[in-house]
Write an enzyme that holds these catalytic residues in place. Structure first.
Site, short mmCIF file in Angstrom:
data_model
loop_
_atom_site.label_atom_id
_atom_site.label_comp_id
_atom_site.label_asym_id
_atom_site.label_seq_id
_atom_site.Cartn_x
_atom_site.Cartn_y
_atom_site.Cartn_z
N ASP A 1 15.49 69.94 60.37
CA ASP A 1 14.12 70.37 60.62
C ASP A 1 13.28 69.11 60.86
O ASP A 1 13.12 68.29 59.97
CB ASP A 1 13.64 71.12 59.37
CG ASP A 1 12.25 71.70 59.53
OD1 ASP A 1 11.47 71.18 60.34
OD2 ASP A 1 11.93 72.68 58.83
N ARG B 1 -2.27 65.87 55.73
CA ARG B 1 -1.94 66.75 54.59
C ARG B 1 -2.41 66.15 53.28
O ARG B 1 -2.85 66.86 52.38
CB ARG B 1 -0.43 67.02 54.55
CG ARG B 1 -0.03 68.01 55.64
CD ARG B 1 1.44 68.34 55.66
NE ARG B 1 1.82 68.71 57.03
CZ ARG B 1 2.98 69.22 57.37
NH1 ARG B 1 3.92 69.43 56.46
NH2 ARG B 1 3.23 69.51 58.63
N GLU C 1 13.86 73.19 64.72
CA GLU C 1 14.96 73.38 63.77
C GLU C 1 16.28 73.58 64.49
O GLU C 1 16.32 74.19 65.56
CB GLU C 1 14.69 74.60 62.89
CG GLU C 1 13.49 74.45 61.98
CD GLU C 1 13.31 75.65 61.08
OE1 GLU C 1 14.27 76.42 60.88
OE2 GLU C 1 12.19 75.82 60.57
#
Length: 564
Positions: A15, A52, A111
Site C-alpha cells: 500500500d 496529518r 494497493e
DNA sequence: TGGGGTCCT
DNA sequence: AGGACCC
C-alpha cells in the site's frame, strides 16, 4: 478449503503511503516539506503526513482542513491522470521484477496484492537444499531472465506481530520464543513467511529507488490478513503476522474494518449484536439506520451464530463469507495480473447543471478525455514506442454507458443507460479524429441516453444534474493481444490461476519450452516486450506509453497549485 | 463528500 | 441496470 497445512498461500499486500500526495511531491519536490492536501471539489482526497500531524484528515471538508491547518498547501487532484500513470508504472515495474508470478492484483491506484506462494516455495526448496550459510540469494523470477537479491539469514526485517514473535535468525525458526520446539508444519510456514518478509522489504526498497514512493506492506496467509497486517506499522514499514495468533489479531478489529464488510453489512451486524429496538418493532428500513456503535470481531463471533447472520437481511451467502472472514478463513484468490481495464469511465460533479448547452459542453469535455484514455490504454501504437507498424486494438469495449445523478434522485443513487458502442467511435480513436468523434458522441449517444434516463425517471422537466459520468465497458481482456495461459487451458480468469501456478511448478526446468506454448497467437515474443529508454525497465510494449508519460511528468513544471 | 474501479445479482 | 464492495 485450500488450508491444508504446509500449503497455505503466502500473500503480500503493498500500500503506497498517501499516494496522491506522494505523486505530487515527486512532481514538485518543494512540496515535500510543507503540509500538503489533494483537493477534489469540496473535500481533501488525501494529504501528506506533515498535514496529518497538524490535524488534517483524509476525506475532510476543505474548510475544516483549512481551519485545522491554515498554511495547508492545496493542489487539485480531480484529474487522475498522473496518479493513474504512476500507479500503472509501479505495477508494471513489480510485474517485470517478479517474472513468472502471475497472481498480482491492483486495488484502487495505491494497493497491490501478490500471491508469492510459488515463488516462496521455490526459494525455500533452494535454500533447504543448499549448504548452510549466512546469506541466501533469493530468486525473484520463476522464468528467465533470472535475477536474485541477497538476504541475510540472521536478520528478519521489522516488524512482526505480535512483537518479536518470530526470531530474526532463519535457523531459529524451529523454536518458539520460549525455546519450545515447534510442530513441523508451523516451522515450514514460518520459514515461508520469513522469506516473504525479506521479499516484501526488497520490493518496497525497489519501489522507493525506482519511483520514489514509500510503501507499507503486510505479509500473511490470506488477502484479508495481509491487508490488515499492513495497517499495523505505517508509513514506510511492514508487518508479518505470526500464523498462530491470527484469531487474536482479528478479534480486536471493529467489524466494519474487515475488508469486504462495508457500511451496509456492518450496520446490520452491529444492530444484531446490540439491538436498540425491540424485535417486534423492527421495520425493514430501520435495519439500515446507522447507530455508530463499535462492535468488535470478538463480540460478533461470541454473541452471534452464523445462523443469526444468515437470518438477517445479510442473507445466507453473505453470512457465510462474513463468518469465514472473522474466523481467519479467507479463500479469496489473488486475481491474475491485468494489463487492460475492464471499463474506462470519466466523470464530473456539479452543484447544479440545468442548461442544455452547459450539459453539451460537459459531455464534450468528458468524451474527449474518454477517447484519450481509450487511445492510451486500449490501443498499441508501435510508432509511439519507437518502432514501426500499424496501430491495433489490445482490447475492444462492447458498450457505451452514461450515468447521472440528479438533485431529486439524491445522494449515492445513480441512474444509467447503455448502448452498444458504435464502430465509428473505434475508427475515430484509431484515426485520431477526436474532435469529430467527440461531437458525434455527445449529440448522438450522450444526449439521447440522458433524455431517455430523465424521461424514464419522470424528470423530463426541471431536471438538475449533480453528476455526469460517461464510459465504455465490456472490455474483454486480450491481455497484450495474446490469449492468456488460463484461456489456453480452457479455464476462465481468476479461478484457474492457482492451477496455472501448479502447472508451472511441475514443468520446472522446461520453462522456456512452456513459455512458447503459453501464447497461441503466432506472433514473435520479442515483439511484446519493450525496454524503457529512460530507466531501462522491461515491460509489455504497449505499457511503454503510459510509462513514458510517468517519466515526462517527473519534475515537470506548470501544474496548478493553490497556496492557501 | 471525489473520481475512479471491481464483481455479483 | 443496479447494488454491494474497494481505494
Amino acid at each position: 478449503m485450500t488450508d491444508k497445512r504446509g500449503k497455505e498461500r503466502i500473500i503480500i499486500h503493498i500500500d503506497y503511503d498517501c499516494f496522491y500526495a506522494s505523486v505530487w511531491e515527486n512532481l514538485r519536490p518543494e512540496l515535500r516539506t510543507v503540509p500538503l492536501g489533494i483537493q477534489q471539489k469540496s473535500i481533501l482526497a488525501t494529504c501528506n503526513y506533515i498535514a496529518r500531524e497538524r490535524g488534517v484528515k483524509k476525506l475532510q471538508l476543505i474548510k475544516d482542513a483549512k481551519a485545522a491547518c491554515p498554511d495547508l498547501v492545496i493542489v487539485n487532484g480531480e484529474d487522475l491522470t498522473p496518479f493513474r500513470d504512476a500507479s500503472r508504472s509501479i505495477f508494471n515495474f513489480i510485474a517485470g521484477t517478479l517474472v513468472g508470478t502471475n497472481q498480482m492484483e491492483r486495488l484502487g491506484f495505491d494497493e497491490i496484492f501478490i500471491d508469492v506462494t510459488a515463488l516462496v516455495d521455490h526459494n525455500l526448496a533452494l535454500l533447504l537444499n543448499s549448504a548452510p550459510g549466512d546469506t541466501f540469494s533469493f530468486h525473484l523470477t520463476l522464468s528467465p531472465p533470472h535475477t536474485t537479491f541477497p538476504i541475510n539469514l540472521h536478520n528478519l526485517p521489522p516488524y512482526t506481530h505480535p512483537s518479536d514473535s518470530i526470531p530474526p535468525s532463519f535457523s531459529s525458526l524451529s523454536l518458539d520464543t520460549s525455546g519450545q520446539a515447534q510442530p513441523p508444519e508451523t516451522i515450514r510456514l514460518l520459514q515461508r513467511l520469513y522469506l516473504a518478509t525479506h521479499l516484501a522489504t526488497h520490493l518496497r526498497t525497489l519501489v522507493k529507488s525506482t519511483h520514489n514512493h514509500t510503501a507499507s506492506a503486510g505479509i500473511s496467509t490470506s488477502k484479508t490478513l495481509a491487508k490488515l497486517a499492513g495497517t499495523i506499522n505505517k508509513p514506510d514499514a511492514q508487518t508479518v503476522l505470526h500464523p498462530t495468533t491470527t484469531q487474536a489479531f482479528l478479534d480486536k478489529f471493529e467489524i466494519g474494518k474487515i475488508p469486504g464488510i462495508g457500511r451496509k453489512a456492518a450496520t446490520i451486524i452491529r444492530q444484531l449484536v446490540n439491538p436498540l429496538i425491540e424485535p417486534e418493532e423492527q421495520l425493514h428500513e430501520e435495519w439500515f439506520e446507522d447507530v455508530k456503535q463499535k462492535v468488535t470481531v470478538l463480540e460478533v463471533r461470541t454473541k452471534l451464530t452464523q445462523v443469526d447472520l444468515a437470518r438477517s437481511p445479510l442473507g445466507g451467502t453473505e453470512a457465510a463469507k462474513v463468518w469465514a472472514w472473522i474466523h481467519g478463513l479467507d479463500d479469496q484468490g489473488v486475481g491474475a495480473k491485468k494489463t487492460v481495464p475492464s471499463q474506462i469511465t470519466v466523470e464530473d460533479t456539479f452543484r447544479s447543471l440545468t442548461r442544455a448547452e452547459a450539459v453539451m459542453e460537459v459531455l464534450d469535455r468528458l468524451h474527449s478525455k474518454m477517447l484519450s484514455r481509450m487511445s492510451s490504454e486500449l490501443v498499441e501504437d508501435p510508432e509511439a514506442a519507437g518502432g514501426v507498424g500499424k496501430k491495433r486494438w489490445i482490447a475492444v469495449p462492447k458498450t457505451y454507458r452514461l450515468s447521472i445523478r440528479t438533485r431529486k434522485h439524491g445522494f449515492g443513487n445513480r441512474v444509467s443507460r447503455s448502448m452498444p458502442l458504435p464502430s465509428w467511435v473505434l475508427s475515430g480513436v484509431i484515426n485520431g479524429d477526436n474532435e469529430g468523434t467527440v461531437g458525434r458522441l455527445s449529440r448522438e449517444m450522450g444526449w439521447n441516453l440522458m433524455k431517455r434516463a430523465l424521461k424514464e425517471e419522470g424528470e423530463e422537466r426541471g431536471w438538475d444534474l449533480q453528476l455526469v459520468n460517461v464510459g465504455v465497458a465490456g472490455i474483454e481482456g486480450a491481455e497484450g493481444g495474446r490469449r492468456t495461459i488460463g484461456e489456453f487451458f480452457g479455464g476462465k480468469g481468476k479461478q484457474t490461476v492457482r492451477e496455472e501456478v501448479a502447472e508451472v511448478e511441475e514443468m520446472d526446468g522446461e520453462w522456456e519450452l512452456w513459455e512458447e506454448e503459453c501464447y497461441v497467437d503466432g506472433e514473435e515474443d520479442e515483439d511484446v516486450w519493450g525496454v524503457c529508454s529512460v530507466c531501462g525497465g522491461r515491460m509489455l510494449r504497449f505499457t511503454l506509453e503510459a510509462h513514458a508519460r510517468f517519466h515526462a511528468l517527473e519534475h515537470s513544471e506548470g501544474m496548478d497549485m493553490d497556496m492557501a
